[in-house]
Design a protein around this motif. Structure first.
Motif, PDB file in Angstrom:
ATOM      1  N   TRP A   9     -39.030  34.252 -93.521  1.00 42.42           N
ATOM      2  CA  TRP A   9     -39.003  35.549 -92.558  1.00 42.42           C
ATOM      3  C   TRP A   9     -37.826  36.045 -93.730  1.00 42.42           C
ATOM      4  CZ3 TRP A   9     -39.548  37.607 -87.667  1.00 42.42           C
ATOM      5  CH2 TRP A   9     -38.302  37.575 -87.581  1.00 42.42           C
ATOM      6  N   SER A  48     -32.279  36.539 -85.156  1.00 45.03           N
ATOM      7  CA  SER A  48     -33.740  35.984 -84.922  1.00 45.03           C
ATOM      8  C   SER A  48     -34.035  35.370 -83.997  1.00 45.03           C
ATOM      9  CB  SER A  48     -34.235  36.042 -86.239  1.00 45.03           C
ATOM     10  OG  SER A  48     -33.419  36.909 -87.702  1.00 45.03           O
ATOM     11  N   ARG A  51     -34.642  37.085 -80.528  1.00 43.20           N
ATOM     12  CA  ARG A  51     -34.571  38.645 -80.519  1.00 43.20           C
ATOM     13  C   ARG A  51     -33.270  39.066 -80.497  1.00 43.20           C
ATOM     14  NH1 ARG A  51     -41.009  39.651 -77.568  1.00 43.20           N
ATOM     15  NH2 ARG A  51     -40.146  41.854 -78.674  1.00 43.20           N
ATOM     16  N   GLU A  54     -33.144  42.663 -82.310  1.00 43.13           N
ATOM     17  CA  GLU A  54     -34.061  43.834 -82.086  1.00 43.13           C
ATOM     18  C   GLU A  54     -32.599  44.166 -81.298  1.00 43.13           C
ATOM     19  OE1 GLU A  54     -36.914  42.744 -80.192  1.00 43.13           O
ATOM     20  OE2 GLU A  54     -37.798  41.236 -81.506  1.00 43.13           O
ATOM     21  N   GLU A  64     -41.766  35.158 -89.500  1.00 43.85           N
ATOM     22  CA  GLU A  64     -43.157  35.024 -88.122  1.00 43.85           C
ATOM     23  C   GLU A  64     -41.698  33.749 -87.780  1.00 43.85           C
ATOM     24  OE1 GLU A  64     -47.302  33.633 -85.930  1.00 43.85           O
ATOM     25  OE2 GLU A  64     -46.325  33.044 -88.127  1.00 43.85           O
ATOM     26  N   ASN A  71     -45.360  32.272 -81.014  1.00 44.45           N
ATOM     27  CA  ASN A  71     -44.951  33.766 -82.078  1.00 44.45           C
ATOM     28  C   ASN A  71     -44.151  34.255 -81.125  1.00 44.45           C
ATOM     29  OD1 ASN A  71     -43.694  36.087 -83.015  1.00 44.45           O
ATOM     30  ND2 ASN A  71     -45.140  35.810 -84.747  1.00 44.45           N
ATOM     31  N   ALA A  73     -42.582  36.849 -81.300  1.00 42.92           N
ATOM     32  CA  ALA A  73     -43.219  38.310 -81.026  1.00 42.92           C
ATOM     33  C   ALA A  73     -43.597  38.573 -79.933  1.00 42.92           C
ATOM     34  CB  ALA A  73     -44.038  39.051 -82.227  1.00 42.92           C
ATOM     35  N   ASP A  74     -44.905  37.246 -79.261  1.00 37.75           N
ATOM     36  CA  ASP A  74     -45.655  37.839 -78.221  1.00 37.75           C
ATOM     37  C   ASP A  74     -44.593  36.818 -76.451  1.00 37.75           C
ATOM     38  OD1 ASP A  74     -47.807  38.347 -80.323  1.00 37.75           O
ATOM     39  OD2 ASP A  74     -48.068  36.094 -80.637  1.00 37.75           O
ATOM     40  N   CYS A  77     -38.643  39.465 -73.736  1.00 39.52           N
ATOM     41  CA  CYS A  77     -37.289  38.921 -74.386  1.00 39.52           C
ATOM     42  C   CYS A  77     -36.620  38.367 -73.049  1.00 39.52           C
ATOM     43  CB  CYS A  77     -36.529  40.684 -74.791  1.00 39.52           C
ATOM     44  SG  CYS A  77     -36.951  40.845 -76.883  1.00 39.52           S
TER      45      CYS A  77
END
Length: 248
Positions: A9, A48, A51, A54, A64, A71, A73-74, A77
């Motif tokens: 990361w 991080s 999230r 972001e 990742e 993950n 990211a999937d 939020c």
């Protein structure tokens, strides 16, 4: 068993690289401390993990982060942040009563009856070690509580959504020793059921309560392992120098 895995990361802002190829595993239902000098990337790594990074304008990341095998990211939020709560350095109770602070997330996410809400509020305030201090002051403005009580209220409020992980960024930095001890006691008790990840400059605190420690410097992960071993017998010279200069 790891509940969060960080894999290669990296994070930056413009031309400034804040985290550099970080890989680590956070064990479940333990207290893990992120330690290191100011500006080394501890808070960036913490943000991080759910999230929140972001939300920072100009931030970019590579690599990742995996939560319970997925993950992040999937994961939407709003779903991720229910599972991974965060409590900030300065207590941030909402400008309502103690009771309304506790009801805020409950009313937004759930449809519960009055008695169910009441029982859940009591349960979470007890879990945060605050109920006996506020049970007759539920209508009191939360801002009128002491700093330590406000911080424990924020912890209790985050518990209303039954998170699996709580992230805490310097939660005791503005508290007196007595309030700090109560927050630490709360975190030790919570870690029996919830994973706790804490950023702290207070190495004595990390030594008292952490099961695992991760030492960051200049955006790099220098050393990681069981906290008792890392503090007593660090393997890296960089870790030894830092601890020698910060633990009396």
């Amino acid at each position: 068993m790891a509940i969060i895995e960080v894999k290669e990361w990296s994070v930056g802002y413009g031309d400034t690289e804040v985290l550099k190829d970080i890989s680590l595993s956070v064990p479940a239902r333990r207290i893990s401390a992120l330690i290191g000098p100011s500006g080394c990337g501890k808070t960036t790594l913490l943000k991080s993990m759910n999230r929140l990074l972001e939300e920072d304008i100009g931030a970019y990341s590579e690599g990742e982060i995996v939560f319970n095998g997925r993950n992040i990211a999937d994961i939407p939020c709003h779903t991720l942040r229910r599972r991974i709560g965060i409590v900030f350095q300065t207590p941030l109770p909402f400008p309502f009563s103690v009771e309304k602070n506790m009801l805020y997330a409950l009313n937004f996410h759930y449809s519960l009856g009055k008695e169910e809400r009441r029982a859940l509020i009591v349960e979470k305030l007890k879990a945060a070690g605050l109920y006996d201090e506020v049970k007759y002051r539920m209508r009191l403005a939360a801002k009128k509580l002491s700093g330590g009580q406000q911080q424990r209220l924020c912890i209790a409020r985050s518990l209303t959504l039954d998170p699996e992980v709580i992230l805490l960024d310097e939660p005791c930095s503005s508290l007196d020793p007595r309030s700090t001890a109560r927050v630490e006691e709360t975190l030790r008790r919570l870690s029996e059921d919830i994973t706790v990840i804490i950023v702290t400059h207070n190495l004595a605190q990390a030594r008292r309560i952490a099961d695992y420690a991760f030492f960051l410097c200049d955006g790099r992960l220098v050393e990681a392992g069981e906290a008792a071993r890392l503090f007593e017998n660090p393997q890296q010279e960089e870790t030894r120098r830092y601890l020698a200069g910060h633990i009396g």
